[in-house]
Motif scaffolding. Structure first.
Motif, short mmCIF file in Angstrom:
data_model
loop_
_atom_site.label_atom_id
_atom_site.label_comp_id
_atom_site.label_asym_id
_atom_site.label_seq_id
_atom_site.Cartn_x
_atom_site.Cartn_y
_atom_site.Cartn_z
N GLY A 90 0.74 -1.06 0.12
CA GLY A 90 0.30 0.12 0.22
C GLY A 90 1.41 1.42 -0.26
O GLY A 90 2.08 1.21 -0.68
N SER A 96 -2.32 4.26 4.02
CA SER A 96 -3.60 3.62 4.04
C SER A 96 -2.70 2.20 3.35
O SER A 96 -2.07 2.56 2.19
CB SER A 96 -4.91 3.88 2.70
N ASP A 98 -1.46 -1.84 4.07
CA ASP A 98 -1.43 -3.13 4.83
C ASP A 98 0.10 -4.26 5.43
O ASP A 98 0.68 -3.86 4.78
CB ASP A 98 -1.88 -4.15 3.94
N LEU A 106 -2.36 -11.31 5.84
CA LEU A 106 -2.93 -10.47 6.01
C LEU A 106 -2.19 -10.17 8.08
O LEU A 106 -3.07 -11.57 8.37
CB LEU A 106 -4.39 -9.91 6.32
N THR A 109 -4.86 -4.34 8.54
CA THR A 109 -4.74 -3.59 7.64
C THR A 109 -4.74 -1.95 8.48
O THR A 109 -5.20 -1.72 9.93
CB THR A 109 -6.24 -3.44 7.47
N HIS A 110 -4.27 -0.93 7.24
CA HIS A 110 -3.98 0.65 8.58
C HIS A 110 -4.37 1.82 7.34
O HIS A 110 -4.74 0.87 6.91
CB HIS A 110 -2.98 1.09 8.83
N CYS A 111 -5.28 3.11 7.84
CA CYS A 111 -6.21 3.70 7.02
C CYS A 111 -6.74 4.69 7.61
O CYS A 111 -6.84 4.60 9.43
CB CYS A 111 -7.56 3.08 6.56
N ASN A 124 -6.46 -2.71 12.02
CA ASN A 124 -7.75 -4.08 12.35
C ASN A 124 -6.25 -5.27 12.06
O ASN A 124 -5.99 -5.49 10.90
CB ASN A 124 -8.60 -3.77 10.76
N CYS A 134 2.22 -4.10 15.84
CA CYS A 134 1.18 -2.96 14.56
C CYS A 134 0.72 -1.71 15.28
O CYS A 134 0.64 -1.11 14.80
CB CYS A 134 -0.09 -3.79 14.83
#
Length: 155
Positions: A90, A96, A98, A106, A109-111, A124, A134
């Motif tokens: 990403g 944004s 992963d 996975l 995820t980050h956003c 997440n 994380c």
């Protein structure tokens, strides 16, 4: 599990407040000189992040109960882990991305999610065993200032 990071400007050494899925405070992120501390609600330090003095890159050492992982963010928006078999998929500039394990599974995820001011992030995470690394990655990436849309300035 979902974790939310919100910028905290209540004191000069506060950086982030970390919330769980139910929007209850879980961790507090503070700084002093070159060390960032992540502490739980009982003020027990669960992670230390030390910024390493390198000139051309942002380098961090993430330390959790004796285990140390190096995190290098270079100017080309690449992030490298040393000590974990993870990599990033990403864009770090838009925050944004992963976190992917060596077997292409996975990890997280980050956003940017719940704040239009750009100070709220959703993380997440797939497993609890990698939660702190994380969160440490998210803190380091979000402290790295990026210009999303360069503007011309008259002199």
């Amino acid at each position: 599990m979902k974790i939310f990071l919100k910028r905290d400007t209540s004191t000069s050494d506060s950086l982030f407040t970390v919330f769980d899925e139910l929007c209850k405070e879980k961790y507090f992120v503070t700084r002093s000189k070159n060390t960032i501390r992540i502490a739980d609600l009982s003020d027990n330090v669960v992670m230390k992040i030390k910024r390493m003095p390198l000139i051309s890159v942002n380098a961090y050492s993430l330390i959790v109960s004796g285990k140390s992982v190096r995190l290098i963010i270079n100017p080309n928006d690449r992030l490298y882990y040393y000590g974990l078999p993870w990599h990033i998929r990403g864009e770090l500039m838009t925050k944004s991305f992963d976190i992917i394990d060596a077997d292409n599974s996975l990890v997280a995820t980050h956003c940017e999610r719940f704040s239009k001011l750009g100070d709220g992030y959703e993380l997440n995470i797939r497993g609890e065993d990698c939660e702190l690394f994380c969160i440490g990655t998210a803190v380091c990436v979000n402290l790295t200032q990026r210009v999303k849309q360069p503007k011309l300035q008259t002199v």
